[in-house]
Design a protein around this motif. Structure first.
Motif, PDB file in Angstrom:
ATOM      1  N   GLU A  11       0.831  -1.217   0.000  1.00 19.94           N
ATOM      2  CA  GLU A  11       0.000   0.000   0.000  1.00 19.94           C
ATOM      3  C   GLU A  11       0.859   1.259   0.000  1.00 19.94           C
ATOM      4  O   GLU A  11       0.687   2.146  -0.809  1.00 19.94           O
ATOM      5  CB  GLU A  11      -0.919   0.015   1.227  1.00 19.94           C
ATOM      6  N   CYS A  12       1.795   1.348   0.998  1.00 21.91           N
ATOM      7  CA  CYS A  12       2.535   2.607   1.149  1.00 21.91           C
ATOM      8  C   CYS A  12       4.020   2.477   0.832  1.00 21.91           C
ATOM      9  O   CYS A  12       4.740   3.462   0.807  1.00 21.91           O
ATOM     10  CB  CYS A  12       2.339   3.166   2.559  1.00 21.91           C
ATOM     11  N   ARG A  22      -0.109  -5.959  10.455  1.00 22.47           N
ATOM     12  CA  ARG A  22      -0.620  -4.645  10.097  1.00 22.47           C
ATOM     13  C   ARG A  22       0.575  -3.721   9.850  1.00 22.47           C
ATOM     14  O   ARG A  22       1.506  -3.695  10.663  1.00 22.47           O
ATOM     15  CB  ARG A  22      -1.440  -4.132  11.275  1.00 22.47           C
ATOM     16  N   CYS A  23       0.554  -3.000   8.761  1.00 21.64           N
ATOM     17  CA  CYS A  23       1.700  -2.150   8.428  1.00 21.64           C
ATOM     18  C   CYS A  23       1.851  -1.055   9.481  1.00 21.64           C
ATOM     19  O   CYS A  23       0.908  -0.299   9.723  1.00 21.64           O
ATOM     20  CB  CYS A  23       1.501  -1.545   7.040  1.00 21.64           C
ATOM     21  N   PRO A  24       3.037  -0.933  10.098  1.00 21.41           N
ATOM     22  CA  PRO A  24       3.211   0.084  11.142  1.00 21.41           C
ATOM     23  C   PRO A  24       3.114   1.504  10.582  1.00 21.41           C
ATOM     24  O   PRO A  24       2.812   2.442  11.308  1.00 21.41           O
ATOM     25  CB  PRO A  24       4.619  -0.178  11.684  1.00 21.41           C
ATOM     26  N   ALA A  25       3.360   1.679   9.267  1.00 21.92           N
ATOM     27  CA  ALA A  25       3.350   3.031   8.707  1.00 21.92           C
ATOM     28  C   ALA A  25       1.950   3.488   8.315  1.00 21.92           C
ATOM     29  O   ALA A  25       1.515   4.576   8.676  1.00 21.92           O
ATOM     30  CB  ALA A  25       4.273   3.089   7.497  1.00 21.92           C
ATOM     31  N   CYS A  26       1.213   2.630   7.563  1.00 17.88           N
ATOM     32  CA  CYS A  26      -0.083   3.112   7.068  1.00 17.88           C
ATOM     33  C   CYS A  26      -1.267   2.451   7.765  1.00 17.88           C
ATOM     34  O   CYS A  26      -2.413   2.867   7.566  1.00 17.88           O
ATOM     35  CB  CYS A  26      -0.187   2.912   5.548  1.00 17.88           C
ATOM     36  N   GLY A  27      -1.001   1.430   8.575  1.00 15.50           N
ATOM     37  CA  GLY A  27      -2.089   0.855   9.362  1.00 15.50           C
ATOM     38  C   GLY A  27      -2.974  -0.133   8.614  1.00 15.50           C
ATOM     39  O   GLY A  27      -3.960  -0.622   9.163  1.00 15.50           O
ATOM     40  N   ASN A  30      -2.567  -6.923   6.453  1.00 15.11           N
ATOM     41  CA  ASN A  30      -2.164  -7.923   5.447  1.00 15.11           C
ATOM     42  C   ASN A  30      -1.558  -7.344   4.183  1.00 15.11           C
ATOM     43  O   ASN A  30      -1.829  -7.818   3.088  1.00 15.11           O
ATOM     44  CB  ASN A  30      -3.386  -8.766   5.042  1.00 15.11           C
ATOM     45  N   THR A  31      -0.798  -6.271   4.312  1.00 14.86           N
ATOM     46  CA  THR A  31      -0.230  -5.681   3.101  1.00 14.86           C
ATOM     47  C   THR A  31       1.277  -5.882   3.022  1.00 14.86           C
ATOM     48  O   THR A  31       1.893  -5.556   2.029  1.00 14.86           O
ATOM     49  CB  THR A  31      -0.522  -4.170   3.041  1.00 14.86           C
ATOM     50  N   LEU A  32       1.902  -6.415   4.111  1.00 10.98           N
ATOM     51  CA  LEU A  32       3.361  -6.591   4.084  1.00 10.98           C
ATOM     52  C   LEU A  32       3.715  -7.880   3.346  1.00 10.98           C
ATOM     53  O   LEU A  32       3.194  -8.943   3.662  1.00 10.98           O
ATOM     54  CB  LEU A  32       3.900  -6.659   5.513  1.00 10.98           C
ATOM     55  N   VAL A  33       4.572  -7.763   2.338  1.00 15.13           N
ATOM     56  CA  VAL A  33       5.029  -8.939   1.611  1.00 15.13           C
ATOM     57  C   VAL A  33       6.545  -8.933   1.558  1.00 15.13           C
ATOM     58  O   VAL A  33       7.188  -7.894   1.710  1.00 15.13           O
ATOM     59  CB  VAL A  33       4.463  -9.001   0.172  1.00 15.13           C
ATOM     60  N   GLU A  34       7.077 -10.125   1.330  1.00 20.22           N
ATOM     61  CA  GLU A  34       8.529 -10.258   1.301  1.00 20.22           C
ATOM     62  C   GLU A  34       9.091  -9.622   0.032  1.00 20.22           C
ATOM     63  O   GLU A  34       8.550  -9.822  -1.065  1.00 20.22           O
ATOM     64  CB  GLU A  34       8.863 -11.757   1.311  1.00 20.22           C
ATOM     65  N   ALA A  35      10.175  -8.858   0.160  1.00 27.79           N
ATOM     66  CA  ALA A  35      10.804  -8.252  -1.014  1.00 27.79           C
ATOM     67  C   ALA A  35      11.877  -9.192  -1.520  1.00 27.79           C
ATOM     68  O   ALA A  35      12.657  -9.707  -0.730  1.00 27.79           O
ATOM     69  CB  ALA A  35      11.430  -6.921  -0.643  1.00 27.79           C
TER      70      ALA A  35
END
Ligand code: TYD
Ligand code: MG
Length: 467
Positions: A11-12, A22-27, A30-35
């Protein structure tokens, strides 16, 4: 030393070394994925390199660009060609989504049999080569030009593509393919995204068309990554009730054509059979002399299709009335009930109302409003809408009947299927061409429509009892 796994937010774009639900930056959840490791490293140094390098890829005026039409070929299945916008495009990547068991593998295997003179590479990660062979035999797909590879490792798949130079590649399914360089398992968001990207690059370079199967999970998103939809050229969804034999193929995105067209198939014992005349199929088995059913005509892309809307209005046995709608938007149905209550003068607040569209079709066009309203009233009054009557029109909030697009095309289809009467909005009466054998009834509002169709209609005949 093994590099630390990095995650980023879809997302961000926030990057972290720890996974969070939960993404600590945008809240967002389930949006964090492995790079991918190498991608993360490149992106840091990439900016500096790009500035120093000579400009190889210069912007050019749009008038100088190559304007050749995209090259297409027929898949051999007319209904699929229609949804793709007139055939498959060379070098494109098509995602075929659908619930497990709906018939994705069957559809793609059938294409293999229909393609003329093209080499197809079918990569199966779900079924073994033997299972595929048995199915192919049942479907009558046994050609030398159809190559089968039971493999899930991305590198091996890409190597096989380079080696056999196919015209069409089928990946069944993307959730089973994995890139060994990533630490996450097959089917995870980063894997699915990375593998699709690699296949897309290969398809553009190698000039082959790639069909990728993606499973839809319970929530309706292709397992995890909605991200895939943005990457591929075309997204097709294969829908239908597994209990019924009809299947509808719909385009959710198409870079090379419209997204309105649908393809209709029937699952038979020898695979999928095309249904060039869906109206006939959808109306088969329509009950005679029964209240609560009305036929309408909706446009699915450029094709008019007749659909039967059924309603059941029953006294509510509980405190609050139950409402249910299947195949027709629930909120739209509630709005129509409110219009009937307030503008039509029907009291439905103490009745349960159930609406159902036959054949697994989803009616998302306002032109189906009038038929829905009439079938509700028909059931409430227990009066039968004449068997030869159809209704087309949008219902407004004041109870007025509003015009719809492509009316003449719809009326032609109505007449073609043997209907003799059609109720339409009054103010488009002048635009209607005369059609032999079809009586046009024009109405201005809901009350007039009910009067025209139901007040002259006979009370339901009670079955006569023989003594
Ligand atoms: P399949 O293509 O395996 O589904 P997916 O790949 O989307 O998971 O289809 C499986 C269903 O289709 C299965 O329930 C059996 C049915 N089927 C037939 O009815 N007739 C046939 O000829 C074939 C091959 C499958
Ligand atoms: Mg399958």
């Amino acid at each position: 030393m093994k590099e630390k796994t990095k995650f980023f937010c879809t997302e961000c774009g926030n990057e972290t070394f720890k996974w969070f639900g939960r993404c600590p930056a945008c809240g967002q959840w389930n949006t964090l994925v492995e790079a991918p490791a190498e991608q993360a490293a490149k992106s840091r140094s990439g900016a500096v390199k790009a500035a120093d390098a000579p400009l190889l890829n210069r912007p050019r005026p749009i008038t100088d660009l190559d304007g050749q039409e995209e090259l297409r070929f027929s898949t051999g299945l007319g209904e699929l060609d229609r949804v793709l916008g007139g055939g498959a495009v060379i070098g494109s990547i098509v995602l075929v989504g659908g619930a497990p068991g709906i018939g994705k593998s069957t559809l793609l295997l059938q294409i293999c049999g229909r393609l003329e003179g093209q080499t197809v590479l079918y990569v199966t990660g779900e079924e073994s080569a033997r299972q595929l062979k048995l199915r192919a035999r049942r479907l009558g797909v046994e050609k030398e030009r159809v190559l089968v590879l039971a493999e899930t490792n991305l590198d091996n798949i890409l190597r096989a593509i380079e080696d056999s130079k196919p015209d069409v590649v089928i990946i069944d399914s993307i959730q089973t393919v994995f890139n060994g360089d990533l630490s996450s398992g097959p089917g995870s968001v980063s894997q699915v995204k990375d593998c699709t990207m690699a296949l897309m690059r290969a398809a553009k370079q190698g000039g082959f068309t790639c069909f990728v199967v993606g499973h839809v999970n319970k929530e309706g998103a292709i397992a995890g990554p909605k991200v895939l939809e943005h990457m591929v050229d075309c997204v097709l969804y294969f829908e239908g009730d597994r209990a019924l034999s009809y299947r509808i193929l719909r385009a959710a995105k198409n870079r090379f054509g419209s997204t309105n067209e649908i393809g209709v198939f029937e699952m038979a014992d020898k695979g999928l059979v095309e249904v060039p005349n869906p109206s006939e199929m959808l109306l088969s088995g329509r009950p005679k002399n029964s209240p609560g059913t009305c036929v309408t005509c909706v446009m699915e892309g450029s094709r008019p299709i007749l659909a039967e809307v059924q309603a059941l209005v029953a006294p509510s046995g509980y405190g609050s009335a139950r409402r249910n709608s299947n195949g027709f938007d629930y909120n739209r149905a509630m709005l129509l009930l409110a219009v009937l209550e307030k503008r039509g003068g029907f009291s439905l607040s103490s009745s349960d109302v159930y609406i159902n569209v036959i054949g697994g079709l989803e009616l998302d066009e306002p032109a189906a409003d009038l038929a829905t309203v009439l079938s509700i009233v028909s059931s409430a009054k227990d009066r039968v809408i004449p068997y030869n009557t159809t209704a087309i029109g949008e219902v407004g909030l004041t109870g007025e009947i509003r015009s719809v697009s492509a009316l003449n095309q719809r009326l032609t289809e109505v007449a073609r299927l043997g209907f003799q009467r059609c109720v339409i909005p009054a103010h488009v009466r002048g635009e209607v061409k005369r059609i032999e054998g079809l009586e046009i009834v024009s109405v201005r509002n809901v009350r007039e429509a009910v009067r025209a169709v139901l007040d002259e209609a006979p009370e339901r005949q009670q079955p006569t009892r023989r003594n």
